[in-house]
Design an enzyme around this catalytic site. Sequence first.
Site, PDB file in Angstrom:
ATOM      1  N   ASP A 187      -4.292   8.406  35.722  1.00  0.00           N
ATOM      2  CA  ASP A 187      -3.956   9.446  34.757  1.00  0.00           C
ATOM      3  C   ASP A 187      -4.514  10.773  35.250  1.00  0.00           C
ATOM      4  O   ASP A 187      -5.716  10.908  35.462  1.00  0.00           O
ATOM      5  CB  ASP A 187      -4.560   9.069  33.401  1.00  0.00           C
ATOM      6  CG  ASP A 187      -4.200  10.087  32.350  1.00  0.00           C
ATOM      7  OD1 ASP A 187      -3.009  10.313  32.153  1.00  0.00           O
ATOM      8  OD2 ASP A 187      -5.109  10.667  31.754  1.00  0.00           O
TER       9      ASP A 187
ATOM     10  N   THR B 271       0.494  14.472  32.685  1.00  0.00           N
ATOM     11  CA  THR B 271      -0.655  15.251  33.140  1.00  0.00           C
ATOM     12  C   THR B 271      -0.735  15.314  34.660  1.00  0.00           C
ATOM     13  O   THR B 271      -1.301  16.257  35.197  1.00  0.00           O
ATOM     14  CB  THR B 271      -1.952  14.640  32.599  1.00  0.00           C
ATOM     15  OG1 THR B 271      -1.946  13.257  32.907  1.00  0.00           O
ATOM     16  CG2 THR B 271      -2.042  14.816  31.113  1.00  0.00           C
TER      17      THR B 271
HETATM   18  P1  ADP Z   1       2.192  11.677  34.535  1.00  0.00           P
HETATM   19  O1  ADP Z   1       0.712  11.653  34.366  1.00  0.00           O
HETATM   20  O2  ADP Z   1       2.699  13.022  34.925  1.00  0.00           O
HETATM   21  O3  ADP Z   1       2.925  11.093  33.400  1.00  0.00           O
HETATM   22  P2  ADP Z   1       2.955   9.348  35.965  1.00  0.00           P
HETATM   23  O4  ADP Z   1       2.144   8.727  37.065  1.00  0.00           O
HETATM   24  O5  ADP Z   1       3.008   8.697  34.650  1.00  0.00           O
HETATM   25  O6  ADP Z   1       2.470  10.825  35.831  1.00  0.00           O
HETATM   26  O7  ADP Z   1       4.425   9.504  36.548  1.00  0.00           O
HETATM   27  C1  ADP Z   1       5.447  10.070  35.811  1.00  0.00           C
HETATM   28  C2  ADP Z   1       6.689  10.238  36.664  1.00  0.00           C
HETATM   29  O8  ADP Z   1       7.193   8.991  37.093  1.00  0.00           O
HETATM   30  C3  ADP Z   1       7.762  10.900  35.851  1.00  0.00           C
HETATM   31  O9  ADP Z   1       8.403  11.874  36.608  1.00  0.00           O
HETATM   32  C4  ADP Z   1       8.710   9.737  35.546  1.00  0.00           C
HETATM   33  O10 ADP Z   1      10.020  10.177  35.373  1.00  0.00           O
HETATM   34  C5  ADP Z   1       8.557   8.888  36.757  1.00  0.00           C
HETATM   35  N1  ADP Z   1       8.910   7.488  36.508  1.00  0.00           N
HETATM   36  C6  ADP Z   1       8.323   6.648  35.632  1.00  0.00           C
HETATM   37  N2  ADP Z   1       8.911   5.429  35.659  1.00  0.00           N
HETATM   38  C7  ADP Z   1       9.870   5.483  36.586  1.00  0.00           C
HETATM   39  C8  ADP Z   1      10.833   4.551  37.098  1.00  0.00           C
HETATM   40  N3  ADP Z   1      10.892   3.305  36.642  1.00  0.00           N
HETATM   41  N4  ADP Z   1      11.672   4.961  38.058  1.00  0.00           N
HETATM   42  C9  ADP Z   1      11.604   6.212  38.535  1.00  0.00           C
HETATM   43  N5  ADP Z   1      10.727   7.142  38.103  1.00  0.00           N
HETATM   44  C10 ADP Z   1       9.873   6.801  37.137  1.00  0.00           C
END
Ligand code: ADP
Length: 535
Positions: free
Chosen positions: A69, A102
């Site tokens: 995170d 984030t």
């Molecule tokens: P954040 O802290 O910004 O939420 P994450 O590590 O949760 O970061 O990643 C979020 C990103 O991953 C977003 O751009 C989301 O669209 C993408 N994402 C999440 N699940 C998938 C998936 N199954 N396939 C492709 N992209 C994904």
Amino acid sequence: MALAFDEFGRPFIILREQDQKTRLRGIDAQKANIAAGKAVARILRSSLGPKGMDKMLQGPDGDVTITNDGATILEQMDVDNQIAKLMVELSRSQDYEIGDGTTGVVVMAGALLEQAERQLDRGIHPIRVAEGYEMASRVAVEHLERISQKFEFDVNNFEPLVQTCMTTLSSKIVNRCKRSLAEIAVKAVLAVADLERRDVNLDLIKIEGKVGGNLEDTELIYGILVDKDMSHPQMPKQIEDAHIAILTCPFEPPKPKTKHKVDIDTVEKFETLRKQEQQYFDEMVQKCKDVGATLVICQWGFDDEANHLLMHRNLPAVRWVGGVELELIAIATGGRIVPRFQELTPGKLGKAGMVREKSFGTTKERMLYIEHCANSKAVTIFIRGGNKMMIEETKRSIHDALCVARNLIRNKSIVYGGGAAEIACSLAVDAAADKYPGVEQYAIRAFAEALDSVPMALAENSGLQPIETLSAVKSQQLKENIPFYGIDCNDVGTNDMREQNVFETLIGKQQQILLATQVVKMILKIDDVISNSEY
Ligand code: ADP
Ligand code: MG
């Protein structure tokens, strides 16, 4: 620092203890600041997306946090560069406003800084870059609104909510159980939501964790959880429709003060004393029974004799409950905390549909579930997991999912994830750049390029060729004019994020772009850095 004037009336700045200060001015200051911001963004870049890596951070006293995170990573990192702190602040404000996204917001800001550096090298003034970014961000935010979709859900059909929460959870360590955790998060939010006012009070959702069991054992409790057990093993483990007396007075006869003296020199005297004590207990128990209590929750302990008596008189009791928990129980069950036995009345009892004790593992650890409370919609998410780090990370992941569900209740619009929304915005911003005649159009193009960094990072983290993948998806979007194509991180076989059910909230995405732009503008406008070179 002081401002002074020389003999010609020209202002100059006096730095106290100048040899200890360093000072960067003009383009050097901007370059240094950009480098610092980029350094922070680079750390987070590899954590983005479902295939993102986790970071292990060691705290000052040796405790270890494992997380992906963004807000948590930056929070735990010990940064003392001022610009780096701005990035920490950026991530924190995304966390505060939206809860999710984030990491993405910092990656975005890093890319904007990188592009800004190129514009500065070209000789474009930082203010013009900042203005161009501002225009571009407006275009992007409007475009997001245009490509967003609304979906309908209600209390009975909350599948779309679950899908969106699953997207959030899929990038976390817990993605093994994302289905069940997303369902728990959605149910919890719906339980406390005021759908009419579109308002959710997340304070009503408590997240508790206990080491042991499986992540699959994580459950949603419609009530509160207290880390205590019944005072006697033979007391009933389950009480339906409980009327709870919440006491802060000790369950024992008044103690003799030190000034008093009791002489017991015969067996008879001892017997009478014992009888009296017993009678005293008996009266107390009777008092509780008279007002209709079926469960006593006591802040203080009581000795074995009282315990035995309580068991005999069939009045289950819980002892040594802390003040905070006691208050929580009182609020949830609508009861009043009673400081003296004389003040116990039926009206002061708390009510709960079900109170039960559950034991875990081989360590005979028990917990008390107080469910279906009269007064409150409060729910508890009870996380089980192999170790403390896992539980802590699950807590953070669930927090993200809760925030996403709350945001959707506030605003039903979604955009497609996996970089699809960013690519669509990038195309829109690029197209808009042509309309601006000024130097700003370079900055606007740079903004479009920076938007590509999110899908690029997603592809890179998933082991795909970043540039090839991005250009393929981009041309697909452009050709078919459909904003659903994103990066297929999990190798499902389709780029269509609708099919993959990868959704993100519209307000979350918009906020990411707005916040990142704001911070970058702020960094670009700094042209003088005066700092103490001691550190
Ligand atoms: P954040 O802290 O910004 O939420 P994450 O590590 O949760 O970061 O990643 C979020 C990103 O991953 C977003 O751009 C989301 O669209 C993408 N994402 C999440 N699940 C998938 C998936 N199954 N396939 C492709 N992209 C994904
Ligand atoms: Mg996320």
